[in-house]
Write an enzyme that holds these catalytic residues in place. Structure first.
Site, PDB file in Angstrom:
ATOM      1  N   ASN A   1       0.817  -1.201   0.000  1.00  0.00           N
ATOM      2  CA  ASN A   1       0.000   0.000   0.000  1.00  0.00           C
ATOM      3  C   ASN A   1       0.858   1.262   0.000  1.00  0.00           C
ATOM      4  O   ASN A   1       1.005   1.917  -1.019  1.00  0.00           O
ATOM      5  CB  ASN A   1      -0.962  -0.027   1.192  1.00  0.00           C
ATOM      6  CG  ASN A   1      -2.090   0.981   1.063  1.00  0.00           C
ATOM      7  OD1 ASN A   1      -1.964   1.966   0.352  1.00  0.00           O
ATOM      8  ND2 ASN A   1      -3.187   0.748   1.733  1.00  0.00           N
ATOM      9  N   ASP A   2       1.466   1.558   1.139  1.00  0.00           N
ATOM     10  CA  ASP A   2       2.219   2.814   1.252  1.00  0.00           C
ATOM     11  C   ASP A   2       3.393   2.888   0.275  1.00  0.00           C
ATOM     12  O   ASP A   2       3.736   3.965  -0.207  1.00  0.00           O
ATOM     13  CB  ASP A   2       2.742   2.991   2.681  1.00  0.00           C
ATOM     14  CG  ASP A   2       1.595   3.032   3.679  1.00  0.00           C
ATOM     15  OD1 ASP A   2       0.530   3.560   3.325  1.00  0.00           O
ATOM     16  OD2 ASP A   2       1.768   2.519   4.792  1.00  0.00           O
TER      17      ASP A   2
END
Lengths: 462, 103
Positions: free
Chosen positions: A389-390
């Site tokens: 995600n990040d």
């Protein structure tokens, strides 16, 4: 009884030699395993020879302690899953710090005689106690027994500074033992340790889960330093502790800086930035999340010329590595090259993702780090983002975003991006991901292991 | 006890040890950072040796209790650190051999 204490120093010197050789062998994948075995054998001998130290008593307690601690360490480390390794490192590091603080406490209660040795014991005790309390918080956050988000409150920095200052002052009082202070002399020592532990706790609370690898690495270096200082604080300095501790302190510091650099964060920012505590305001993400089915993704993959997989911690949590390996083999049997894009901080520690993929049998020749793979995304047909995600959030390129400046995998430049995700939640840093709203992005919801399994089935039918 | 001569000896030792730690780590590829962090975590488990000496020299019950706790924590650090590192490196062993067989 024959005095055998003369063997202690030669054995300690040999121990240090094998520690260094072991660490060096650990620097290459092929010799790494033998490296830890060498260091381990040296440690066993060093422990045994310590029983010969002159004037020691309490041997039974010693043996019981070793059995209890060793048994706990062995069982805990054997039972934990590969995904849980980072918090185990934090836990064992904290215990090392606690042991260092304990040594300082025993020294200060009675053994040390000079101002020099007690000063060293105080500094070692402070660092050890901070490392202990901080590592335990890191463990609790990574284990999920505590919310990983930063805990902040007004006046936090001032409180932390005040607690640190008081710990230092009480440490000085422990060394000086002046007669003009209102508190009883015997109270300085407990006060000193309570304040040191409190500072370690307070210092770690405002740090978010995403920054934990850097924090663990730093506390690892701290423990090394505390061990070295304690080694000096004995009446007869224990040079095995000194040298091993300093090596770990130096190596750990360098490792910490490298990790922070990989995330484009400074050490001060990690410790005082309360990363992820603030929400970015005033930015509206355009577009919407578009869902897709596994069958359609399979078709996309079957007609691709080039596929890149960007794995994240979510893949490991879902235990999907094996299925991902299967998918890779299947695509390659259809002459579609598959590469893995490994972000330096994918997983919970640098290199963690490589370990998790190696466990599933994905070879090194398939793994590419960020700088190698980023130029390839524009010419890639399909990127599968599995549980990351990040590390793929293009918000990192936008000024004002809390992620701004973090080097990411530029997956959004690929022709098609498919994000495999459990639900619509945010990443570990707690920040909304722009990527999911892009026109070339499709969301494939579900448990990663199941979803990748479906992809494999669908591909076989094509 | 550290007098002036051993003070300078100590500075030599610290300097050389710090340099050794720095050099050993600077050669390590990123993929080995996790096992390495775990490996160095194991090496500072040498604290066990100090905890044993501290407990061995302890005289009062309070010193004995704290010394005992230090030994327990140190022993957990050593064994846990070893097992974690060994388990991680086992993965490398297997995948390290594979390409050879295929070739």
């Amino acid at each position: 009884m024959i005095d055998l204490s003369w063997v202690i120093d030669p054995i300690y010197i040999a121990t240090i030699f094998f520690f260094i050789v072991g660490l060096q062998r650990m620097s290459h994948p092929l010799t790494a395993r033998s490296g830890i075995v060498w260091a381990g054998a040296a440690m066993v001998i060093a422990t045994l020879v310590t029983f010969l130290t002159p004037n020691l008593t309490n041997f039974v307690l010693m043996a019981i302690g070793i059995v209890i601690g060793g048994g706990f360490g062995y069982i805990a480390a054997k039972r934990v899953a590969m995904t849980g390794m980072p918090q185990m490192v934090a836990l064992f590091n904290g215990m090392g710090g606690g042991a260092a603080a304990g040594i300082s406490a025993v020294e200060l209660l009675g053994i040390t005689t000079t101002a020099t040795t007690s000063s060293l014991a105080v500094i070692g005790g402070l660092i050890g106690a901070v490392s202990f309390a901080g590592s335990i918080i890191a463990f609790l956050k990574l284990q999920g027994w505590m919310r990983p988000r930063p805990i902040t409150f007004p006046g936090q920095k001032i409180l932390n500074m005040a607690v640190f200052a008081l710990a230092v002052v009480s440490g000085i009082l422990v060394v000086m033992q002046p007669s003009w202070v209102p508190l009883a002399v015997s109270l300085y020592l407990p006060l000193f340790f309570v304040l040191s532990l409190g500072f370690g706790l307070l210092m770690t609370l405002p740090i978010g889960g995403a920054d934990m690898p850097v924090v663990i690495s730093m506390y690892n270096a701290f423990t090394g330093l505390a061990v070295a200082l304690d080694g000096f604080s004995f009446a007869t300095p224990n040079y095995a502790m000194v040298v091993a501790g300093i090596i770990v302190g130096a190596a750990g510091s360098l490792l910490t800086l490298n990790m922070a650099r990989a995330m484009n964060r400074s050490i001060t920012n990690v410790f005082f930035g309360a990363f992820g505590a603030t929400e970015e305001t005033g930015v509206e993400i355009k577009g919407s999340m578009k869902a897709i089915e596994a069958d359609d993704v399979a078709v996309m993959l079957a007609y691709a010329d080039k596929v890149i997989i960007a794995p994240g911690y979510g893949m490991a949590v879902a235990q999907a590595q094996q299925k991902v390996k299967e998918l890779t083999d299947l695509l390659e049997s259809k002459n579609i090259p598959v590469k893995f894009a490994i972000h330096p901080v994918a997983g919970r520690m640098p290199g963690h993702m490589n370990v998790l993929l190696a466990e599933a049998g994905v070879g090194y020749d398939h793994l590419f780090d960020r700088d190698e793979i980023n130029p390839e995304f524009p010419s890639t047909d399909v990127v599968l983002v599995i549980g990351a995600n990040d590390t793929v959030n293009p918000a990192a390129h936008r000024q004002g975003s809390p992620l701004f400046g973090m080097p990411i995998l530029d997956v959004e430049q690929a022709k098609n991006v498919v994000v495999l995700k459990r639900g619509q939640g945010k990443g570990f840093a707690g920040i909304e991901n722009d990527l999911f709203y892009r026109d070339n992005t499709r969301m494939l919801y579900g448990d990663a292991q199941e979803t990748v399994g479906k992809l494999v089935q669908a591909l076989k039918k094509l | 006890m550290i007098d002036t001569i051993t003070l300078w000896t100590a500075v030599y030792i610290v300097m050389l040890a710090a340099f050794t730690g720095y050099v050993v780590i600077s050669r390590v590829p990123v993929i080995l950072h996790t096992p390495l962090m775990s490996g160095s975590n194991f090496i500072h488990g040498i604290v066990l040796v100090g905890a044993m000496v501290a407990l061995g020299l302890a005289t009062t019950p309070l010193e004995q209790i704290i010394g005992f706790i230090a030994v327990v924590l140190g022993a957990a650090n050593v064994t846990g650190g070893y097992v974690v590192t060994e388990r991680i490196l086992q993965m490398f062993d297997r995948s390290g051999k594979k390409p050879k067989k295929e070739a």
